[in-house]
Design a protein around this motif. Structure first.
Motif, short mmCIF file in Angstrom:
data_model
loop_
_atom_site.label_atom_id
_atom_site.label_comp_id
_atom_site.label_asym_id
_atom_site.label_seq_id
_atom_site.Cartn_x
_atom_site.Cartn_y
_atom_site.Cartn_z
N TYR A 1 -44.28 27.24 84.69
CA TYR A 1 -43.39 26.32 83.99
C TYR A 1 -43.71 24.87 84.33
CZ TYR A 1 -40.44 30.15 82.38
OH TYR A 1 -39.97 31.28 81.75
N VAL A 2 -44.00 24.63 85.59
CA VAL A 2 -44.31 23.26 86.00
C VAL A 2 -45.59 22.78 85.32
CG1 VAL A 2 -44.93 21.79 87.96
CG2 VAL A 2 -43.13 23.51 88.21
N ARG A 3 -46.61 23.66 85.33
CA ARG A 3 -47.86 23.28 84.67
C ARG A 3 -47.66 23.08 83.17
NH1 ARG A 3 -49.97 27.23 88.32
NH2 ARG A 3 -49.83 28.81 86.68
N ALA A 4 -46.81 23.94 82.54
CA ALA A 4 -46.56 23.83 81.10
C ALA A 4 -45.84 22.53 80.78
CB ALA A 4 -45.74 25.01 80.61
N ALA A 5 -44.93 22.11 81.68
CA ALA A 5 -44.21 20.86 81.44
C ALA A 5 -45.14 19.67 81.41
CB ALA A 5 -43.14 20.67 82.54
N GLY A 6 -46.23 19.77 82.17
CA GLY A 6 -47.22 18.69 82.12
C GLY A 6 -48.23 18.87 81.01
N ALA A 7 -48.52 20.13 80.64
CA ALA A 7 -49.55 20.39 79.64
C ALA A 7 -49.08 20.05 78.23
CB ALA A 7 -49.99 21.85 79.71
N LEU A 8 -47.79 20.32 77.91
CA LEU A 8 -47.30 20.09 76.55
C LEU A 8 -47.42 18.63 76.13
CD1 LEU A 8 -46.02 21.25 74.03
CD2 LEU A 8 -43.77 20.93 75.09
N PRO A 9 -46.93 17.67 76.91
CA PRO A 9 -47.15 16.26 76.51
C PRO A 9 -48.63 15.90 76.41
CG PRO A 9 -45.47 16.41 78.23
CD PRO A 9 -46.11 17.76 78.12
N ARG A 10 -49.43 16.54 77.29
CA ARG A 10 -50.87 16.23 77.24
C ARG A 10 -51.47 16.72 75.93
NH1 ARG A 10 -51.97 18.33 81.68
NH2 ARG A 10 -52.83 20.36 81.00
N TRP A 11 -51.03 17.92 75.49
CA TRP A 11 -51.54 18.43 74.21
C TRP A 11 -51.06 17.57 73.03
CZ3 TRP A 11 -49.78 24.06 75.53
CH2 TRP A 11 -50.67 24.61 76.50
N LEU A 12 -49.80 17.17 73.06
CA LEU A 12 -49.28 16.32 71.99
C LEU A 12 -50.01 14.99 71.95
CD1 LEU A 12 -45.44 16.99 72.34
CD2 LEU A 12 -46.98 17.80 70.53
N GLY A 13 -50.28 14.47 73.14
CA GLY A 13 -51.02 13.21 73.20
C GLY A 13 -52.42 13.35 72.63
#
Length: 663
Positions: A615-627
């Motif tokens: 979950y922690v990694r996903a919280a950082g990965a989602l904004p990165r993907w959107l960016g």
């Protein structure tokens, strides 16, 4: 100066010595040894003066409340009765002897300054427990001793044995301390105070609402601190620490604290017949089991460690039959001869270069190399075996006599069943104690084979201490006449029945062991293992550290397997292999507790890594993907931007028309 002021100085001086020693250990090394010896020596002198002033009369009591702590106040309080006065003298004597002995034993140890400071802090903590009149202040000393034992047992931290032993000692004693702390809070809640006098007054008036629960919770802490079954397994492993530390822990601090605590609060335990019976069973199993284990040990210090567990069982047995006078009497006598046994063992280890009795049994004339250790250890072993007129006879007889009184219904201080349990176990243990004491003496001093190595004379600071401790080991028991003033008026005169039984059984145990030894005097074959580094002759502590690290009993350039000529093997028969490993309790605890805890830790680690971290990694990965998606749209091409703008405008116009038409 008032008695109260003097009493405050008794634990304070070693504490100040410890702090000063830590501060000056590196900058002024010349002050380390005086700071190690003088504070406990001064504390001893003051403790003797306090004992003389107290004189076994009414307890000295004083208290001050520094700050309000709510409905249950915590106070800096002193409560010094006859028991406390005498136990403080014992702590001072043993601590001073250990510090003097250590100046020679660890003379070249680079960590001696921290070692000496920790020994002083250890001493201060035990004295705080002895004199404290408030349970929370007592708990402070109780826990400080735990952390000191962790560091001191792990002094030779380079060896895996020392690291594992220090951790095991800390964890096992903490396992008992958790219910102990809960029991203290429950006791204070019922009594409305942590003051010992108030607690005892509440018990006397019948105001204790949960006596059995409280007593059993407290017994868990006592079992851990005083190495009683089933929390005794840490003490034999703690022999990986320096020998002077073993003497201090076994004779006057740490393990003595649990027995002393029960003696001080004995009415709390007597309020529950069930708790007294549990205490008697615990004492009986501890006595007999540890004596059997001692008879099977090869390491001389482990023999003495199991011996301590058994003698502590005698003390808790005396408490189980409601006689704290007998318990503390044996605590005092045992403190003298057990300190002597360990310190003499340190001299023997230095002279032989090994802890192994099997190796010592192949050395002839070892006793001539260490005459001081030979004669003084002989005195201490006779006291341990309870042979009259040595001190152990009188103190052990006091325990057996108290058990016999309860068993035959002459007193109602404890259940009759507790009396029979303690009496029978005590007599069985008397046979076994004499057996393992005789075995140790024969293997260490009556060996046959190669010449013992000559490391020269031992330092005077080591040998002189042995003779100092030999005096109370021989003569302390003879003071039972004037002592009752300090023991609630308890008559410590030996009882004829138990005296004859106990002494007779001890003689039988010694003679049978001697006979077994005579039948097994064939030397075991030597097994050359190549060159082994010679032990340095200048540093006894280093000799012991290398003996621990070697994992093999070493003698010169030859190492030996376990001695098949050991009389303990003949006496125990098939039981020997089980007794040698402490009846597999460590293996049982590994299956029941260690592995489940490790499995639980592995599960938590897996969930933390694979679930929580996901979950922690996903919280950082989602904004990165959107960016990244937005970044792809930023091409820098103006035509693309205009086309997108027009397309967006068309979409908005169409959407507006649809809305208007629908309206």
């Amino acid at each position: 100066m008032t008695t109260t002021t003097l009493a405050v100085l008794v634990p304070l001086l070693p504490f100040l010595g410890a702090v000063t020693g830590l501060l000056l250990g590196r900058t002024a090394p010349g002050f380390v040894r005086p700071l190690a010896v003088l504070p406990p020596l001064a504390s001893l002198v003051i403790a003797v003066l306090v004992a003389v002033r107290q004189g076994g009369d009414q307890a000295v009591s004083a208290a001050t409340e520094l700050t309000p702590t709510g409905s249950v106040p915590i106070e800096l309080a002193l409560y010094i009765d006859g028991f406390a006065a005498l136990v403080a003298v014992l702590v001072g004597v043993v601590a001073t002897c250990v510090q003097i002995y250590s100046t020679g034993y660890l003379r070249d140890d680079p960590r001696y300054p921290s070692y000496a400071a920790l020994v002083s802090l250890f001493t201060s903590a035990m004295l705080l427990v002895v004199y404290s009149g408030d349970l929370i202040v007592l708990l402070v000393g109780w826990e400080v001793m735990g952390i000191c034992s962790y560091f001191l047992v792990g002094h030779y931290w380079e060896t895996p044995e020392a690291r594992a032993a220090s951790l095991k000692a800390f964890l096992v004693t903490k396992l008992g301390d958790v219910p102990f702390l809960i029991g203290l809070f429950a006791l204070a809640t019922d009594a409305g105070s942590f003051r010992i006098t108030t607690v005892l007054g509440t018990v006397a008036s019948g105001g204790l609402h949960h006596p059995t629960l409280i007593a059993l919770l407290l017994l868990a802490g006592v079992a851990g601190k005083s190495a009683q079954f089933p929390l005794h397994t840490w003490l034999p492993d703690a022999m990986a620490g320096p020998t002077p530390v073993s003497a201090l822990i076994h004779a006057a601090t740490m393990v003595a604290a649990g027995v002393y605590f029960v003696a001080r609060l004995l009415p709390v335990f007597q309020a529950s017949a069930a708790a007294m019976t549990v205490l008697a069973v615990m004492a009986a199993v501890t006595m007999a089991g540890s004596a059997l284990a001692a008879l099977a040990q090869d390491d001389i210090k482990r023999v003495l460690a199991y011996s301590t567990i058994g003698q502590l069982g005698y003390m808790t047995g005396a408490l189980a039959v409601g006689d704290r006078g007998a318990a503390v009497f044996h605590l005092l006598a045992h403190g003298a001869f057990k300190a002597l046994l360990f310190l003499a063992a340190g001299v023997i280890i230095h002279a032989s270069g090994t802890n192994s009795l099997a190796v010592m049994s192949r050395m002839k004339d070892l006793r001539t190399r260490v005459p001081d250790a030979y004669w003084t250890m002989t005195v201490a072993l006779l006291a341990l075996a309870a042979i009259p007129p040595f001190s152990g006879f009188f103190s052990k007889e006091a325990v057996l006599g108290a058990a016999e009184h309860v068993a035959t219904g002459h007193t109602e201080h404890a259940p009759g069943a507790a009396g029979w349990i303690v009496l029978v176990a005590g007599l069985i243990t008397a046979v076994l104690t004499a057996a393992y004491a005789t075995r140790l003496w024969l293997l260490a001093f009556r060996g046959r084979g190669a010449e013992a190595p000559d490391h020269g004379r031992q330092p005077v600071t080591m040998t002189a201490v042995l003779w100092v401790l030999a005096v109370p080991s021989l003569a302390f028991g003879l003071l039972y006449g004037p002592l009752p003033d300090w023991f609630d008026g308890r008559d410590l005169t030996p009882v004829l029945t138990t005296s004859v039984l106990g002494t007779g059984l001890a003689l039988v145990g010694g003679l049978v062991t001697y006979g077994a030894w005579r039948q097994t005097t064939v030397l075991a074959a030597r097994v050359p293992l190549g060159a082994v580094a010679a032990h340095p002759e200048s540093d006894p502590g280093q000799v012991e550290a290398e003996a621990i690290a070697s994992h093999e009993p070493v003698f010169g350039d030859v190492a030996y397997a376990s001695d098949p000529a050991d009389p303990g093997r003949l006496l125990l028969g098939p039981l020997h292999r089980h007794a040698a490993v402490g009846f597999h309790l460590d293996a049982v605890y590994t299956v029941l507790f260690v592995r489940p805890v490790q499995a639980g830790a592995s599960l938590v680690r897996f969930l933390d890594r694979e679930v929580v971290d996901t979950y922690v990694r996903a919280a950082g990965a989602l904004p990165r993907w959107l960016g990244a998606a937005v970044r792809r749209a930023q091409t820098g091409n103006v035509q693309t931007y205009v086309s997108a703008l027009l397309a967006g405008t068309v979409v908005l116009v169409v959407a507006a028309l649809l809305v208007a038409t629908g309206a």
